[in-house]
Design an enzyme around this catalytic site. Structure first.
Site, PDB file in Angstrom:
ATOM      1  N   THR A  34      19.083 -56.795 -12.524  1.00  0.00           N
ATOM      2  CA  THR A  34      19.082 -55.343 -12.288  1.00  0.00           C
ATOM      3  C   THR A  34      19.524 -54.983 -10.871  1.00  0.00           C
ATOM      4  O   THR A  34      19.851 -53.830 -10.608  1.00  0.00           O
ATOM      5  CB  THR A  34      17.660 -54.756 -12.476  1.00  0.00           C
ATOM      6  OG1 THR A  34      16.784 -55.403 -11.543  1.00  0.00           O
ATOM      7  CG2 THR A  34      17.157 -54.984 -13.885  1.00  0.00           C
ATOM      8  N   CYS A  38      11.305 -55.366  -5.543  1.00  0.00           N
ATOM      9  CA  CYS A  38       9.997 -54.742  -5.758  1.00  0.00           C
ATOM     10  C   CYS A  38       8.925 -55.415  -4.914  1.00  0.00           C
ATOM     11  O   CYS A  38       9.100 -56.502  -4.399  1.00  0.00           O
ATOM     12  CB  CYS A  38       9.554 -54.921  -7.214  1.00  0.00           C
ATOM     13  SG  CYS A  38      10.511 -53.969  -8.392  1.00  0.00           S
ATOM     14  N   CYS A  42       4.415 -54.249  -8.461  1.00  0.00           N
ATOM     15  CA  CYS A  42       5.159 -53.188  -9.141  1.00  0.00           C
ATOM     16  C   CYS A  42       4.664 -52.989 -10.580  1.00  0.00           C
ATOM     17  O   CYS A  42       4.495 -53.946 -11.334  1.00  0.00           O
ATOM     18  CB  CYS A  42       6.647 -53.524  -9.172  1.00  0.00           C
ATOM     19  SG  CYS A  42       7.616 -52.209  -9.931  1.00  0.00           S
ATOM     20  N   ARG A  45       7.955 -53.129 -15.945  1.00  0.00           N
ATOM     21  CA  ARG A  45       7.884 -54.283 -16.838  1.00  0.00           C
ATOM     22  C   ARG A  45       8.283 -55.564 -16.101  1.00  0.00           C
ATOM     23  O   ARG A  45       9.178 -55.553 -15.269  1.00  0.00           O
ATOM     24  CB  ARG A  45       8.839 -54.059 -18.022  1.00  0.00           C
ATOM     25  CG  ARG A  45       8.440 -54.749 -19.308  1.00  0.00           C
ATOM     26  CD  ARG A  45       9.162 -54.083 -20.487  1.00  0.00           C
ATOM     27  NE  ARG A  45      10.622 -54.198 -20.358  1.00  0.00           N
ATOM     28  CZ  ARG A  45      11.320 -55.243 -20.827  1.00  0.00           C
ATOM     29  NH1 ARG A  45      10.712 -56.221 -21.453  1.00  0.00           N
ATOM     30  NH2 ARG A  45      12.624 -55.279 -20.671  1.00  0.00           N
ATOM     31  N   ARG A  67      18.704 -53.221  -4.205  1.00  0.00           N
ATOM     32  CA  ARG A  67      18.251 -51.855  -3.898  1.00  0.00           C
ATOM     33  C   ARG A  67      16.733 -51.768  -4.072  1.00  0.00           C
ATOM     34  O   ARG A  67      16.181 -52.405  -4.966  1.00  0.00           O
ATOM     35  CB  ARG A  67      18.891 -50.840  -4.862  1.00  0.00           C
ATOM     36  CG  ARG A  67      20.394 -50.730  -4.761  1.00  0.00           C
ATOM     37  CD  ARG A  67      20.911 -49.599  -5.648  1.00  0.00           C
ATOM     38  NE  ARG A  67      20.410 -49.638  -7.028  1.00  0.00           N
ATOM     39  CZ  ARG A  67      20.872 -50.434  -7.974  1.00  0.00           C
ATOM     40  NH1 ARG A  67      21.851 -51.272  -7.710  1.00  0.00           N
ATOM     41  NH2 ARG A  67      20.366 -50.397  -9.192  1.00  0.00           N
ATOM     42  N   CYS A  69      13.199 -50.583  -5.343  1.00  0.00           N
ATOM     43  CA  CYS A  69      12.721 -50.013  -6.600  1.00  0.00           C
ATOM     44  C   CYS A  69      12.167 -48.609  -6.358  1.00  0.00           C
ATOM     45  O   CYS A  69      11.482 -48.368  -5.363  1.00  0.00           O
ATOM     46  CB  CYS A  69      11.638 -50.922  -7.170  1.00  0.00           C
ATOM     47  SG  CYS A  69      10.704 -50.213  -8.522  1.00  0.00           S
ATOM     48  N   CYS A  72       7.855 -48.739  -7.179  1.00  0.00           N
ATOM     49  CA  CYS A  72       6.862 -49.328  -6.254  1.00  0.00           C
ATOM     50  C   CYS A  72       7.256 -49.134  -4.787  1.00  0.00           C
ATOM     51  O   CYS A  72       6.476 -49.437  -3.896  1.00  0.00           O
ATOM     52  CB  CYS A  72       6.641 -50.797  -6.569  1.00  0.00           C
ATOM     53  SG  CYS A  72       8.081 -51.825  -6.258  1.00  0.00           S
TER      54      CYS A  72
END
Ligand SMILES: [Zn+2]
Length: 356
Positions: A34, A38, A42, A45, A67, A69, A72
């Site tokens: 993705t 995080c 977090c 999922r 990048r 999240c 969180c």
């Protein structure tokens, strides 16, 4: 930051599965599929373990192209102490004279190695060095209030006065008796979403603000120490509190006005360049050539560039707003990734021209 500063992968994965807040600030997880990173806690999922990469700090994850999240918000805790550490910091503040031993940490439920890791990565020193500096700061405060140097040494459990004086001088750069009447420059670390910054301020002006991991920081501190005819003391003062509030407002995108004086240490030429930087409006950039021209020195582009790079009050004196002729970001003492984020924060429209 080397991977050896991370807990073992099995430990980290277990912490991710149980959303263990004790690991907040100790490591970050990034998901290769993705491109997002995080906190271990977090609520999103859980990814597959084979897709996870671990980083000891948010900077590492950003540099690897991840990048933050949106759920969180891993940048929000960058630099500021996580909840699990707060009881320890409160205990240090409640009794700054206390000499901490590993057994004391364990009795509070802390693992000494985890504490060591957190302090190393966030303060660049061990917890013991941190609490020693804190104790010395307290001693200085008492000496300035009139306490005898010898009794301050006794309070600090030093066996000899000369041992105390030597430790004092090493930490604070001056002798206890000279420190008694000298003017004080307070030095403290301030947390920002882009990492910890070191700030130094007198009672009347901010004199230094620089990212703690910047290599030039040490020489900037030395220059400041030479020009300041007093002592540098770790701790808070009103100006540093105001600086911290200012940074908070700035990173919230609120374009705050600066309610205090800036007094960077530098040559008259550097001072002129830094003054000119203050005229570049928020959200805009200017090239080195334009800056040199605005100073009436169109041929001095390189000297202007060097003075720009030597700016000791980052962000408030906006040297990050100076870019190359073609809009490229060129250099930034705090790292190009930070320059890019500062410019994006000030001007959020998609900036295709912002190329590191
Ligand atoms: Zn997240």
């Amino acid at each position: 930051m080397s991977p050896s500063q991370l807990p073992s992968e099995a430990t980290m994965w277990k912490a991710v599965l149980s959303r263990d807040s004790a690991f907040d600030g100790i490591f970050f997880t990034a998901v290769k599929t993705t491109g997002i990173f995080c906190r271990p806690t977090c609520p999103a999922r859980k990814p597959k373990p084979e897709h996870v990469e671990y980083f000891p700090d948010a900077k590492g994850a950003l540099l690897a192209g991840y990048r933050p999240c949106k759920r969180c918000r891993p940048m929000a805790i960058c630099g500021s102490p996580p909840p699990w550490l707060k009881p320890l910091l409160q205990a240090v503040e409640a009794d700054p004279q206390k000499r901490w031993r590993d057994a004391d940490l364990r009795s509070l439920g802390y693992s000494p190695s985890r504490i060591r890791r957190w302090f190393q990565s966030h303060h660049g020193m061990s917890f013991h060095a941190f609490s020693r500096a804190r104790r010395m700061g307290t001693a200085l405060g008492q000496i300035r209030l009139g306490k005898k140097v010898s009794s301050a040494a006794m309070d600090q459990d030093y066996e000899s006065l000369s041992g105390f004086q030597e430790a004092f001088r090493k930490l604070l750069g001056t002798t206890p008796s000279r420190a008694r009447s000298a003017p004080v420059l307070h030095v403290n670390r301030l947390a920002t979403p882009l990492g910890l910054m070191l700030a130094a301020a007198s009672d009347s002006a901010l004199m230094l603000l620089e990212f703690c991991d910047r290599r030039a920081l040490e020489s900037q501190l030395r220059r400041l120490q030479r020009s300041w005819k007093g002592v540098l003391l770790p701790g808070e003062n009103l100006l540093l509190e105001q600086s911290s509030d200012w940074l908070q407002a700035y990173f919230d995108g609120r374009k705050p006005a600066v309610p205090f004086a800036l007094k960077p240490v530098g040559t008259p030429f550097q001072q002129r360049v830094w003054q000119a930087l203050l005229d570049i409006p928020y959200g805009e950039t200017c090239s080195y050539g334009q800056l040199a021209e605005s100073l009436g020195k169109p041929a001095a582009v390189r000297a202007v560039g060097r003075a720009n790079g030597a700016n000791p009050i980052a962000i408030l004196i906006p040297c990050h707003r100076v870019v190359g002729k073609d809009g490229r970001l060129t250099g930034y003492g705090g790292g190009l990734w930070r320059k890019k984020r500062l410019l994006e924060l000030e001007n959020p429209r998609p900036q295709a021209e912002l190329q590191a």
